[in-house]
Structures are given as structure tokens and as C-alpha cells.
Design an enzyme around this catalytic site. Structure first.
Site, PDB file in Angstrom:
ATOM      1  N   GLU A 231     -39.249  -6.664  -9.359  1.00 34.13           N
ATOM      2  CA  GLU A 231     -39.363  -5.577  -8.382  1.00 34.13           C
ATOM      3  C   GLU A 231     -38.243  -4.545  -8.459  1.00 34.13           C
ATOM      4  OE1 GLU A 231     -40.040  -7.119  -4.454  1.00 34.13           O
ATOM      5  OE2 GLU A 231     -42.048  -7.777  -4.971  1.00 34.13           O
TER       6      GLU A 231
ATOM      7  N   GLU B  13     -47.064 -12.364  -7.553  1.00 33.32           N
ATOM      8  CA  GLU B  13     -46.792 -12.785  -6.177  1.00 33.32           C
ATOM      9  C   GLU B  13     -47.913 -12.309  -5.276  1.00 33.32           C
ATOM     10  OE1 GLU B  13     -42.945 -11.892  -4.453  1.00 33.32           O
ATOM     11  OE2 GLU B  13     -41.899 -12.353  -6.331  1.00 33.32           O
TER      12      GLU B  13
ATOM     13  N   TYR C  94     -48.831  -7.804  -1.416  1.00 33.76           N
ATOM     14  CA  TYR C  94     -48.965  -8.538  -0.148  1.00 33.76           C
ATOM     15  C   TYR C  94     -49.962  -7.881   0.789  1.00 33.76           C
ATOM     16  CZ  TYR C  94     -45.082 -11.419  -1.701  1.00 33.76           C
ATOM     17  OH  TYR C  94     -44.305 -12.312  -2.394  1.00 33.76           O
TER      18      TYR C  94
ATOM     19  N   ASP D 257     -34.258 -11.825  -1.611  1.00 38.24           N
ATOM     20  CA  ASP D 257     -34.735 -12.623  -0.486  1.00 38.24           C
ATOM     21  C   ASP D 257     -34.564 -14.121  -0.742  1.00 38.24           C
ATOM     22  OD1 ASP D 257     -36.145 -13.175   1.908  1.00 38.24           O
ATOM     23  OD2 ASP D 257     -38.047 -13.295   0.822  1.00 38.24           O
TER      24      ASP D 257
HETATM   25  C1  BDP Z   1     -41.067 -10.093  -2.964  1.00 35.53           C
HETATM   26  C2  BDP Z   1     -39.916 -10.701  -3.724  1.00 35.53           C
HETATM   27  C3  BDP Z   1     -39.623 -12.145  -3.310  1.00 35.53           C
HETATM   28  C4  BDP Z   1     -39.692 -12.275  -1.803  1.00 35.53           C
HETATM   29  C5  BDP Z   1     -41.082 -11.906  -1.364  1.00 35.53           C
HETATM   30  C6  BDP Z   1     -41.286 -12.034   0.156  1.00 35.53           C
HETATM   31  O1  BDP Z   1     -40.126 -10.651  -5.109  1.00 35.53           O
HETATM   32  O2  BDP Z   1     -38.368 -12.539  -3.793  1.00 35.53           O
HETATM   33  O3  BDP Z   1     -39.308 -13.534  -1.345  1.00 35.53           O
HETATM   34  O4  BDP Z   1     -41.343 -10.573  -1.700  1.00 35.53           O
HETATM   35  O5  BDP Z   1     -41.064 -11.056   0.854  1.00 35.53           O
HETATM   36  O6  BDP Z   1     -40.754  -8.793  -2.686  1.00 35.53           O
HETATM   37  O7  BDP Z   1     -41.629 -13.109   0.606  1.00 35.53           O
END
Ligand code: BDP
Length: 593
Positions: free
Chosen positions: A414, A504, A469, A162
Site C-alpha cells: 500500500e 486483502e 475493503y 497497522d
Molecule cells: C490495510 C493494510 C493492513 C491493515 C488493514 C486493516 O495493508 O496492514 O491491517 O488494511 O485496516 O490497509 O485492517
């Protein structure tokens, strides 16, 4: 690999500036030998920079394949009798280099340096033509991986990560001199016992038969604190001033190659004396629990793409400091060495990541609904891709192992992790990393598809690194449910008895979009989302790190889930704070006292 430096015996020249540039969509250049003459139909291109965004030309922005760079270099007159080396700090993703008509280097991997001894082709006082062809194609054999398909409109590149596939000469290019007999490489490993520090050093020399090695360690005021001789040894420092998070105290290790009383070669390495250890669920730096507060970042900015820039670097570090961040991850590739030097000097902690990302086809399938092939198979990422990955790890560790700021290696972001094929692919890479560097913990960054108990790589990792997330991709807009589910998942991982770093967590946010009731995409939602995450982290003792995704908005390939790039930045792409920045500043500054 040692960085070029000016010393009593060495000189360097940065070859940055405007070079000549031409894309080569049909791939004719290699057959026609474009390196043999001045590039035809060329335009000026800045080095370092990604070439994609500096021109107003979609053919260049979206180019797939070879791009040619050329310049003229004059070898300094005074370099007679010296060894002359050409070094590229990065050429993304692979390059071939010629000096006049002679091929001098070939390198795979877009984020680590390579060099060539060009003494035989570089005559002091004279000029040579320097040509590099840089290929941006991503395939099953590259890291990161991708697919190039031939279409009637030309080659089409797909990739699974991404961030935009920026390419070109992203970092400085150097011509430098060393004496023929020289210091070739250095390794330091540091230790601490009470108030005594140790520096275990090893010097690799070349062409140095019969010569001696002398090392002197000095404090930052120039006082000599220890010395030794020979190509390996342990220096002891009483009343040591350790390197520690927030305080980048560095000693200077001066290494000299000697012939009697003559100094034949001299090289200085900054050394931070510190230790790193994982004990139970704690991550210890100098024996003290460390909590990672900061971000996953990108090398990304308007116009320059991934081109290194000292202005942006210093500004980004200033913003980290403003937020009270103490660390970041070099997601998803090794960053410019200037960045690590800066982190060393300022006591910022770094998780160093290999350029491996997008190794999870189920994730792509999941989002697009498409059925994908297995990630690791003879038709997809196979032994050849694994060897590229291994080489990327070798080059990462060789380049960065002496940086005190780097405390942990992430060998992939990932990946597919719940299959036997994934385990077979990664087990040797974990082993390799440990063998190359027995002093730092090693891990991989887990994605939700391999849940606790399903992740077959977890057994090889010293720390648990999670990208999650909840409240964004899952339970969008429903922070109450997200909070419960997230906490339950973290509690499962905590049973492994390892430290957990949330590498993240984040929510796309359009700067300036406000909403009384926190709605996804608004600044208020990003604030509420982060606060929810923080409540969860504070309830799970094993969580020792929080890295928000992302430090700043960044460019991605186009797609229906991205509007002008990824908007999860706490800062916009031009580094203006969103409301979330103040939330982090309050939390992190309070925590650091
Ligand atoms: C994660 C990835 C990252 C993406 C992020 C996203 O590690 O590179 O930019 O999600 O979706 O899966 O913002």
C-alpha cells in the site's frame, strides 16, 4: 546467505534461552560501554521473543530506543581450527553486537539475518560475553518508516502501519562452525520440460583455491538422480517429481568441497523443482493455472509478540490446511526461515513481502483528517530511505531465492503510487528485484487511493495485487452497493490483461458477537462480507487469488479504530475459529477437490 546446518563438516549451537536484558531509555549504554561488563539492573528475557509483552511493565511495552541483551557463550572444545560464526536470524529493527569488548556486527533491518566471523575472538573451550543492543526506532530512513519526536515525557514513536511495533531478538541466535575453506553460498534455479527437470546451480566458495566442487542430487528415498562437478552447472532429472502446490516434493542437493578424495566442506540444500510464470491473466506454476486461496498473515501471538515459535507455526499450518488454504502472503515483512522451510516441505505457496509498509502519508491523513507532507521528499522518505529499502530487498532475495514455495515478490504494501515521486522511488526497486531474481514475478500491493489508471507503479508490476475493503471501510454495512462498486473496479483492472490477486479483503469481527440481521462487527457480517466478495471474484476471470485479511486477530498500536488490536482475523488471536472459518473451509476445500 546459507542457513547454519549440521553436516559432516559443520556444527551449530542454538544460543536461545534466557538472556540478561535491560532497556536504556536515555541511550546511556552506548556512551558508557555497557557491553564491557555484565549488564547492570538486568532481568531475564526469553530469546527468541519480542520483549514488549513478556513483562508486566508499560515502560518496557512502550519503550522507544535501545534495549540490551547479554549472555555468556562457551565455544565447543572441538572447534579448534574451524571458522566460528555468530548469526542472528533477526534483531528488530537494528542491532550492534559485541563479543567481549569487540564490536563484531552492525545490521539495519528487523526481519533478515546477519552474521559475523568471530573466529579471532572465540577460543575453543572458552567462554565469551555476547552483548547485543537492539534499537526499535522507526524513522524516515528505516523500513518500515516512522517518526520519533522528543517530548517532555521522553521520545515518542509514531508509525504508519497497522501492527504493533514489536521489537527484540525475534528469532534464533546461533554459533556455528565451518571449515576455513568453505561453501559460502548456493543458488539454484529449476526448470521443467515435459517429464524432465533441470537444476541450474551455482556454488560460491571461499578460501578454496585449488579445491574441487562436487554436487549430487538425491530423491527423498536417497536415490541419486543426477550429479555434477564445478562451481556451476545444470543437472538434468529424468522422470522428475516436481514440487507443486499441495505437494512439497523436495530433492536433496548435496554440495561438497573436495581436496582429492577428501571432503573439506559439505552442505545440503532442499530443492523443489518447479517453474513459475505469468501468462496473460494466468499465474502458472509448472505450466498449470494456479489460484491463490489463503490469507495475509502476521507473525503475532500473545506474550511472544513476533517471536518465532515452532508450536505456533505448526498449528498455523494445520489451520491453513483445515481451511483448505493453499497459500499466504508474508505481510508485511519476511517471516522466519523455519516458516519457509515448512511451506517448502508441505507445498504451501508463499508471496514473499519486503518489510516495506506505511509508505503512504495520504492514507494516514485520510483517516485522521490531518494534512500530511508528501511521502517521498527530501524531508520524508528520501534517497536514504530508498537505500534502506533496496538493501532490505537484497537481503530478502538473498535469503529466500532458493525456496520453491516463494513464487512472487511483493516489494511494498500500500505505498503512495499516484505521484511522480513515488514512481521515481519505486522504479529502481522494481529493476533491482528483477535483476536479483529474474525467475519470479514482481509486484506491489495497491491501495484504493491509486485507482486503476492512476497507479504509476502498475506498469512495472507483473501481477495486480489489490487490497480492498468494500463493505467495510467503504459502504460499511451496505453489501449490495459494495458488490456493484467492487465488481466495476475489478473489471477495470482486468483490462490490464494481468492476473489479479486480491491480497486483502476483510471485516473486523468480534468473536462471539452475533446478529440476526448481519451488522458490522458480528460474525454473521464477516460471513456475509466474505460471501459477497467471493461472488464478485467468481465473476471476474482475471482474479486468480483471494487472500483474506487476516488469518488471525493481531496486536496493533492503540487507537480509536482498534479495540484490543485488529479484529479482522478469521481466527482469534489464540486461534479459535470465527464463523467465517467454516465458510472458507467449504469454499476452498470444494475448489481443491
Ligand atoms: C490495510 C493494510 C493492513 C491493515 C488493514 C486493516 O495493508 O496492514 O491491517 O488494511 O485496516 O490497509 O485492517
Amino acid at each position: 546467505m546459507l542457513r547454519p546446518q549440521d553436516s559432516a563438516t559443520r556444527e551449530r549451537r542454538r544460543l536461545d534461552g534466557l538472556w540478561r536484558f535491560a532497556i536504556d531509555p536515555s541511550g546511556a549504554g552506548r556512551e558508557q560501554g555497557w557491553w564491557r561488563r555484565p549488564l547492570a539492573d538486568a532481568r531475564d528475557v526469553p530469546v527468541p521473543a519480542s520483549y514488549n509483552d513478556v513483562f508486566a511493565d508499560p515502560a518496557i511495552r512502550d519503550h522507544v530506543g535501545d534495549a540490551w541483551y547479554q549472555t555468556t557463550v562457551r565455544v565447543p572444545r572441538g572447534w579448534g581450527g574451524q571458522r566460528v560464526v555468530l548469526r542472528f536470524d533477526a534483531a528488530t529493527h537494528r542491532a550492534v553486537v559485541w563479543v567481549d569488548d569487540v564490536e563484531v556486527a552492525r545490521h539495519e533491518g528487523g526481519y533478515t539475518p546477519f552474521e559475523a566471523d568471530v573466529t579471532a575472538h572465540a577460543r575453543p573451550g572458552e567462554e565469551f560475553r555476547l552483548t547485543a543492543v537492539v534499537d526499535n526506532r522507526l524513522t524516515w530512513e528505516s523500513v518500515p518508516p516512522g517518526i520519533v519526536e522528543d517530548t517532555p515525557a521522553g521520545p515518542r514513536q509514531t508509525y504508519f502501519h497497522d501492527f504493533f511495533n514489536y521489537a527484540g531478538l525475534h528469532r534464533s541466535v546461533w554459533l556455528y562452525s565451518t571449515p576455513p575453506a568453505r561453501i559460502d553460498d548456493l543458488t539454484v534455479v529449476t526448470g521443467l520440460r515435459g517429464t524432465t527437470g533441470t537444476v541450474d546451480y551455482r556454488v560460491d566458495v571461499a578460501g578454496a583455491d585449488g579445491l574441487g566442487v562436487r554436487v549430487v542430487l538425491r530423491d527423498d528415498d536417497g536415490t541419486e538422480v543426477a550429479s555434477g562437478s564445478g562451481t556451476a552447472g545444470i543437472l538434468t532429472v529424468e522422470d522428475v517429481h516436481p514440487w507443486r502446490p499441495g505437494e512439497g516434493h523436495l530433492y536433496d542437493l548435496r554440495v561438497e568441497l573436495t581436496d582429492g578424495t577428501d571432503v573439506v566442506d559439505s552442505y545440503s540444500l532442499p530443492v523443489g523443482i518447479r517453474t513459475v510464470e505469468v501468462r496473460g491473466t494466468q499465474f502458472l506454476v509448472n505450466g498449470e493455472p494456479f489460484r491463490f486461496r489463503g490469507f495475509g498473515k502476521h507473525e503475532d501471538a500473545p506474550f511472544r509478540g513476533k517471536g518465532h515459535d515452532d508450536v505456533l507455526m505448526v498449528h498455523d499450518f494445520a489451520l491453513l490446511d483445515w481451511c483448505g488454504a493453499n497459500s499466504f502472503r508474508t505481510s508485511h515483512y519476511p517471516y522466519a526461515e523455519e516458516v519457509l522451510d515448512y511451506a517448502d516441505r508441505h507445498g504451501i505457496v508463499v508471496i514473499g513481502e519486503a518489510a516495506a509498509v506505511g509508505q503512504n502519508l495520504a492514507l494516514i491523513g485520510g483517516i485522521s483528517g490531518r494534512q500530511m507532507a508528501p511521502t517521498f521528499s527530501p524531508e520524508t522518505i528520501s534517497a536514504a530511505g530508498q537505500e534502506t529499502h533496496a538493501q532490505a530487498i537484497r537481503e530478502l532475495v538473498a535469503r529466500d531465492r532458493n525456496h520453491p514455495s516463494v513464487v512472487l515478490w511483493s516489494i511494498t504494501n500500500e505505498p503512495e503510487a499516484d505521484t511522480e515521486a513515488a514512481e521515481e522511488y519505486f522504479r529502481p526497486l522494481f529493476e533491482l528485484t528483477r535483476e536479483l531474481d529474474p525467475t519470479r514475478p514482481v509486484g506491489h500491493v495497491n491501495v484504493f487511493l491509486a485507482r486503476h489508471g492512476e497507479d504509476r507503479l502498475a506498469q512495472y508490476a507483473d501481477v495486480v495485487m489489490l487490497n480492498r475493503y468494500y463493505g467495510w471501510y467503504a459502504f460499511t454495512g451496505d453489501l449490495a452497493t459494495a458488490e456493484t462498486v467492487w465488481q466495476a473496479e475489478l473489471e477495470q483492472w482486468a483490462t490490464d490483461g494481468k492476473p489479479i490477486i486480491v491480497t486483502e479483503y476483510g471485516a473486523d469481527t468480534v468473536a462471539g458477537l452475533h446478529s440476526v440481521v448481519p451488522e458490522p462487527w458480528s460474525e454473521e457480517y464477516q460471513v456475509a462480507y466474505l460471501e459477497m466478495n467471493h461472488r464478485v471474484f467468481d465473476r471476474v476471470d482475471a482474479v486468480v487469488g483471494e487472500h483474506v485479511w487476516n488469518f488471525a486477530d493481531f496486536a496493533t498500536k492503540s487507537g480509536i479504530t482498534r479495540v484490543d488490536g485488529n479484529k479482522k482475523g478469521v481466527f482469534t488471536r489464540d486461534r479459535r475459529p470465527k464463523a467465517a472459518a467454516a465458510v472458507l473451509r467449504r469454499r476452498w476445500r470444494e475448489a481443491s477437490g
